[in-house]
Design an enzyme around this catalytic site. Structure first.
Site, PDB file in Angstrom:
ATOM      1  N   GLY A  14       0.832  -1.201   0.000  1.00 46.93           N
ATOM      2  CA  GLY A  14       0.000   0.000   0.000  1.00 46.93           C
ATOM      3  C   GLY A  14       0.862   1.244   0.000  1.00 46.93           C
ATOM      4  N   HIS A  22      -2.914   7.706   6.451  1.00 46.59           N
ATOM      5  CA  HIS A  22      -1.876   8.502   5.774  1.00 46.59           C
ATOM      6  C   HIS A  22      -2.471   9.777   5.169  1.00 46.59           C
ATOM      7  CE1 HIS A  22       1.950   6.428   5.780  1.00 46.59           C
ATOM      8  NE2 HIS A  22       1.423   5.296   5.388  1.00 46.59           N
ATOM      9  N   GLN A  73       3.058  10.045   0.925  1.00 49.64           N
ATOM     10  CA  GLN A  73       4.344   9.341   0.956  1.00 49.64           C
ATOM     11  C   GLN A  73       5.198   9.640  -0.267  1.00 49.64           C
ATOM     12  OE1 GLN A  73       2.297   5.397   1.949  1.00 49.64           O
ATOM     13  NE2 GLN A  73       4.241   5.201   3.014  1.00 49.64           N
ATOM     14  N   CYS A 104       5.552   0.125   7.280  1.00 54.47           N
ATOM     15  CA  CYS A 104       5.210   1.234   6.396  1.00 54.47           C
ATOM     16  C   CYS A 104       6.436   1.574   5.563  1.00 54.47           C
ATOM     17  CB  CYS A 104       4.800   2.443   7.237  1.00 54.47           C
ATOM     18  SG  CYS A 104       4.342   3.875   6.247  1.00 54.47           S
ATOM     19  N   LEU A 105       6.234   1.840   4.276  1.00 55.07           N
ATOM     20  CA  LEU A 105       7.370   2.164   3.405  1.00 55.07           C
ATOM     21  C   LEU A 105       8.053   3.455   3.831  1.00 55.07           C
ATOM     22  CD1 LEU A 105       5.871   1.167  -0.070  1.00 55.07           C
ATOM     23  CD2 LEU A 105       7.452  -0.135   1.365  1.00 55.07           C
ATOM     24  N   HIS A 146      -4.897   1.827   7.376  1.00 54.60           N
ATOM     25  CA  HIS A 146      -3.529   2.370   7.395  1.00 54.60           C
ATOM     26  C   HIS A 146      -3.372   3.439   6.306  1.00 54.60           C
ATOM     27  CE1 HIS A 146       1.027   1.590   7.714  1.00 54.60           C
ATOM     28  NE2 HIS A 146       0.915   2.326   6.618  1.00 54.60           N
ATOM     29  N   GLU A 147      -3.888   3.159   5.106  1.00 53.01           N
ATOM     30  CA  GLU A 147      -3.728   4.122   4.000  1.00 53.01           C
ATOM     31  C   GLU A 147      -4.600   5.363   4.211  1.00 53.01           C
ATOM     32  OE1 GLU A 147      -1.193   3.689   2.294  1.00 53.01           O
ATOM     33  OE2 GLU A 147      -0.934   1.595   2.836  1.00 53.01           O
TER      34      GLU A 147
HETATM   35 NI    NI Z   1       2.283   3.364   5.406  1.00 57.08          NI
END
Ligand code: NI
Length: 180
Positions: free
Chosen positions: A55, A148, A60, A102-103, A144-145
């Protein structure tokens, strides 16, 4: 004559915490954003697959629109989901704890407790209205997304002690990386 080569899609670089752009509250995609979203989505998918991750949300990659992409690769086959203006309309009372990463916080994972099931409304890449009810990993990933898009990271669901420990370690690792 040869067919022109397909232009490669360049993945967007992913921002790492504590970059302030990760804390921006995104704004809803409007009719005037169609071109920008059309250009953004393939580059977000490319960044997510290259990472690799399941995701990725617009903040991000430094974008301020309410856009996120997800692909859980069920049975190792692509199943891309483009979320435009996603809105959570229902959450279960039942909670579940799952390890999240998380990236934007590479290499760091922690148990996060969230509602087990979620109902979400959004527009897809074609602008069509969609609604999904999800459970399991997809329910966690969707929440989670959407977090963000409101400037919230998974570590914000942890105690201040745990959150600061992860952010400090990450900052140290990033310093060492740039010094090398
Ligand atoms: Ni994330």
């Amino acid at each position: 004559m040869d067919a022109p080569a397909a232009s490669p899609i360049s993945p967007l670089p992913i921002l790492i915490a504590p970059d302030p752009r990760l804390r921006v509250r995104t704004r809803a995609v409007g009719p005037g954003d169609a071109e920008r979203v059309r250009a953004l989505l393939p580059r977000m998918f490319a960044a997510m697959y290259a990472a690799p991750g399941i995701g990725l949300a617009a903040p991000q990659v430094g974008e301020t629109l309410r856009v996120a992409v997800i692909d859980l690769l069920p049975d190792n086959k692509p199943a891309p989901i483009a979320l435009i203006n996603p809105q959570i309309v229902a959450l279960s009372e039942e909670m579940v704890t799952r390890e999240e990463g998380c990236l934007s916080l590479p290499g760091h994972y922690a148990d996060v407790t969230r509602p087990a099931r979620v109902k979400l409304r959004y527009l897809d890449a074609e602008g069509a209205r969609q609604e999904i009810e999800a459970e399991g990993l997809l329910a966690t990933c969707l929440q989670h997304e959407v977090d963000h898009l409101d400037g919230v990271l998974f570590v914000d669901h942890l105690s201040a002690l745990k959150r600061n420990m992860i952010l400090r370690r990450l900052a140290k690792e990033m310093r060492q990386k740039t010094e090398r």
